[in-house]
Design an enzyme around this catalytic site. Structure first.
Site, mmCIF file in Angstrom:
data_model
loop_
_atom_site.group_PDB
_atom_site.id
_atom_site.type_symbol
_atom_site.label_atom_id
_atom_site.label_comp_id
_atom_site.label_asym_id
_atom_site.label_seq_id
_atom_site.Cartn_x
_atom_site.Cartn_y
_atom_site.Cartn_z
ATOM 1 N N GLY A 1 7.977 -9.334 1.764
ATOM 2 C CA GLY A 1 8.548 -10.288 2.798
ATOM 3 C C GLY A 1 9.436 -11.084 2.713
ATOM 4 O O GLY A 1 8.855 -11.422 2.021
ATOM 5 N N ASP B 1 -2.774 -9.458 -2.456
ATOM 6 C CA ASP B 1 -3.453 -9.698 -0.771
ATOM 7 C C ASP B 1 -4.807 -9.581 -1.980
ATOM 8 O O ASP B 1 -5.762 -8.501 -2.251
ATOM 9 C CB ASP B 1 -3.054 -8.705 -0.088
ATOM 10 C CG ASP B 1 -1.823 -8.805 0.204
ATOM 11 O OD1 ASP B 1 -1.058 -10.290 0.440
ATOM 12 O OD2 ASP B 1 -1.331 -8.119 1.192
ATOM 13 N N TYR C 1 3.740 -7.482 12.079
ATOM 14 C CA TYR C 1 4.942 -8.242 12.374
ATOM 15 C C TYR C 1 6.001 -8.645 14.405
ATOM 16 O O TYR C 1 6.864 -8.859 13.913
ATOM 17 C CB TYR C 1 5.887 -7.295 11.835
ATOM 18 C CG TYR C 1 5.993 -6.721 11.007
ATOM 19 C CD1 TYR C 1 6.197 -7.360 9.436
ATOM 20 C CD2 TYR C 1 5.496 -5.344 10.299
ATOM 21 C CE1 TYR C 1 6.197 -6.969 7.984
ATOM 22 C CE2 TYR C 1 4.970 -5.322 8.389
ATOM 23 C CZ TYR C 1 5.653 -6.099 8.268
ATOM 24 O OH TYR C 1 6.041 -5.815 5.999
ATOM 25 N N ARG D 1 3.491 -10.270 -4.400
ATOM 26 C CA ARG D 1 2.125 -11.246 -2.934
ATOM 27 C C ARG D 1 0.907 -10.473 -3.816
ATOM 28 O O ARG D 1 0.891 -8.947 -3.494
ATOM 29 C CB ARG D 1 2.581 -11.322 -2.454
ATOM 30 C CG ARG D 1 2.289 -12.738 -1.055
ATOM 31 C CD ARG D 1 2.845 -11.994 0.139
ATOM 32 N NE ARG D 1 0.954 -11.165 0.967
ATOM 33 C CZ ARG D 1 2.205 -10.142 1.837
ATOM 34 N NH1 ARG D 1 3.834 -9.803 1.982
ATOM 35 N NH2 ARG D 1 1.366 -9.100 2.117
ATOM 36 N N ASN E 1 1.336 -6.669 -3.631
ATOM 37 C CA ASN E 1 3.111 -6.573 -3.357
ATOM 38 C C ASN E 1 4.181 -5.942 -4.140
ATOM 39 O O ASN E 1 4.059 -7.512 -4.602
ATOM 40 C CB ASN E 1 3.363 -6.975 -1.492
ATOM 41 C CG ASN E 1 2.170 -6.570 -1.024
ATOM 42 O OD1 ASN E 1 2.539 -5.493 -0.414
ATOM 43 N ND2 ASN E 1 1.168 -7.577 -0.889
ATOM 44 N N GLU F 1 -4.539 -5.175 -2.690
ATOM 45 C CA GLU F 1 -2.530 -4.738 -2.972
ATOM 46 C C GLU F 1 -2.335 -5.508 -4.220
ATOM 47 O O GLU F 1 -2.864 -6.848 -3.516
ATOM 48 C CB GLU F 1 -2.273 -4.151 -1.923
ATOM 49 C CG GLU F 1 -1.648 -4.745 -1.238
ATOM 50 C CD GLU F 1 -1.181 -3.648 -0.226
ATOM 51 O OE1 GLU F 1 -0.450 -2.638 -0.236
ATOM 52 O OE2 GLU F 1 -1.459 -4.036 1.701
ATOM 53 N N GLU G 1 9.235 1.276 7.385
ATOM 54 C CA GLU G 1 9.704 0.032 7.184
ATOM 55 C C GLU G 1 10.701 -0.425 7.050
ATOM 56 O O GLU G 1 10.795 -1.870 6.938
ATOM 57 C CB GLU G 1 8.592 -0.804 6.169
ATOM 58 C CG GLU G 1 6.730 -0.607 5.540
ATOM 59 C CD GLU G 1 6.699 -1.115 4.797
ATOM 60 O OE1 GLU G 1 5.921 -2.543 4.621
ATOM 61 O OE2 GLU G 1 6.524 -0.391 3.877
ATOM 62 N N SER H 1 2.509 -2.247 4.679
ATOM 63 C CA SER H 1 2.311 -2.966 5.340
ATOM 64 C C SER H 1 1.261 -2.429 6.525
ATOM 65 O O SER H 1 1.039 -2.224 7.722
ATOM 66 C CB SER H 1 3.671 -2.569 6.266
ATOM 67 O OG SER H 1 4.642 -3.729 5.850
#
Length: 331
Positions: free
Chosen positions: A284, A264, A223, A262, A280, A278, A25, A154
């Site tokens: 980002g 998900d 991305y 964050r 994070n 998951e 990443e 990611s």
């Protein structure tokens, strides 16, 4: 929310922004770092960009040379969000943004995350850990199921198997480069949702729609230009919106996260099932990333978001004045 930013403190700070790194990443981290640098400069701070490459000694020397008041950690992936760089910063006695060593290490390891979330009574998909050799011999779960690296971000290395295909299993096992174990989880059909947490506040629910028909939220969807579309607030039943916000706060707390995280999800509307995929700890941080988008929806400008994370690292963050949670059109 205004287009201009007024520094909430009269004293500009010296801030080092760690970016780049050595993970898959790296390019994402460089984009996050550049955006953060611009925002912190707009907020009036003195900013030092540090590309954290493979030579950790060089990174340490760069940090010692600039003597920052705080470090903004804009790294993603192994080495940057797994507790490793956090341990270095602890050793250097430098305050840093986002989660600490333990929370970072747990959240980066999907198997450990599952255990922590299950212990807190939070919903995760049925799953198990297997080796590549075990995958060759038999399917770990009834199809459809998902195969994931234990410690990548990611969606790197993720495979969805919609039927039991021995040839496909062997191909994945033979080419597996993500460590000695594979996480297998039941595939959850439905919609991709995410909720960012800032401090003690769950910000909003975003629905993520990969542009490719039938696609999932993989690296390209995340991305590449026009790889996905974000809908904020997500058009959901009221109780699911509330549940997603509540679960994100609980997941943040269960893992011991700090600053921002964050969570998900997959949401299957057919049976009203909301499952955590998951958490994070280093979301980002480009101006159009999911966390900044949700912060903007709550009235927090991007420079203020970056500034607040630095002040939180220093233990000096003031409570944020947030706009009400945006409501979906169908609520």
């Amino acid at each position: 929310m205004t287009d201009t930013f007024t520094l909430p403190t009269s004293t500009p700070l010296s801030i080092a922004v760690l970016m780049g790194g050595t993970s898959s990443e790296r390019s994402v981290s460089l984009s996050s770092g550049k955006a953060v640098i611009a925002a912190l400069k707009e907020a009036g701070h003195h900013v030092h960009a540090i590309d954290a490459g493979p030579d950790i000694t060089a990174t340490i020397q760069a940090l010692k040379a600039c003597k920052p008041d705080a470090v903004f950690n804009a790294l993603h992936g192994p080495g940057g969000e797994d507790g490793a760089i956090q341990g270095v910063l602890e050793w250097l006695d430098l305050p840093y943004t986002h989660s600490g060593v333990l929370a970072s290490a747990i959240a980066m390891n999907k198997a450990s995350t599952r255990m922590a979330l299950q212990a807190a009574g939070l919903p995760v998909a049925d799953g198990c850990l297997i080796t590549p050799d075990e995958l060759k011999k038999q399917a770990p779960l009834a199809a459809p199921y998902v195969l994931k690296p234990v410690a990548e971000g990611s969606s790197v290395g993720v495979h969805i198997l919609h039927k039991d295909d021995a040839e496909q299993r062997c191909s994945i096992a033979n080419s597996w480069t993500f460590g000695p174990q594979i996480l297998a989880e039941r595939f959850i059909p439905g919609r991709e949702l995410t909720v960012a947490v800032l401090g003690d506040d769950a910000l909003a629910v975003t629905e993520i729609l990969p542009q490719e028909s039938g696609g999932f939220y993989d690296f390209a969807a995340k991305y590449q230009a026009n790889g996905s579309r974000h809908i904020i607030p997500a058009p959901l039943p009221a109780h699911i919106t509330d549940q997603a916000l509540t679960l994100a706060r609980k997941a943040h707390q269960a893992l011991g996260c700090k600053g921002a995280s964050r969570t998900d999800y997959r949401y299957n509307g057919d049976n009203d099932e909301l499952i955590i995929l998951e958490v994070n700890t280093q979301p980002g941080m480009t101006a159009t990333s999911l966390l900044p988008e949700q912060a903007a929806a709550r009235g927090i400008s991007y420079p203020l978001l970056c500034h607040w994370l630095v002040m939180d690292a220093l233990g000096q963050a003031q409570p944020l004045s947030l706009h009400p949670v945006p409501l979906p059109d169908n609520r």
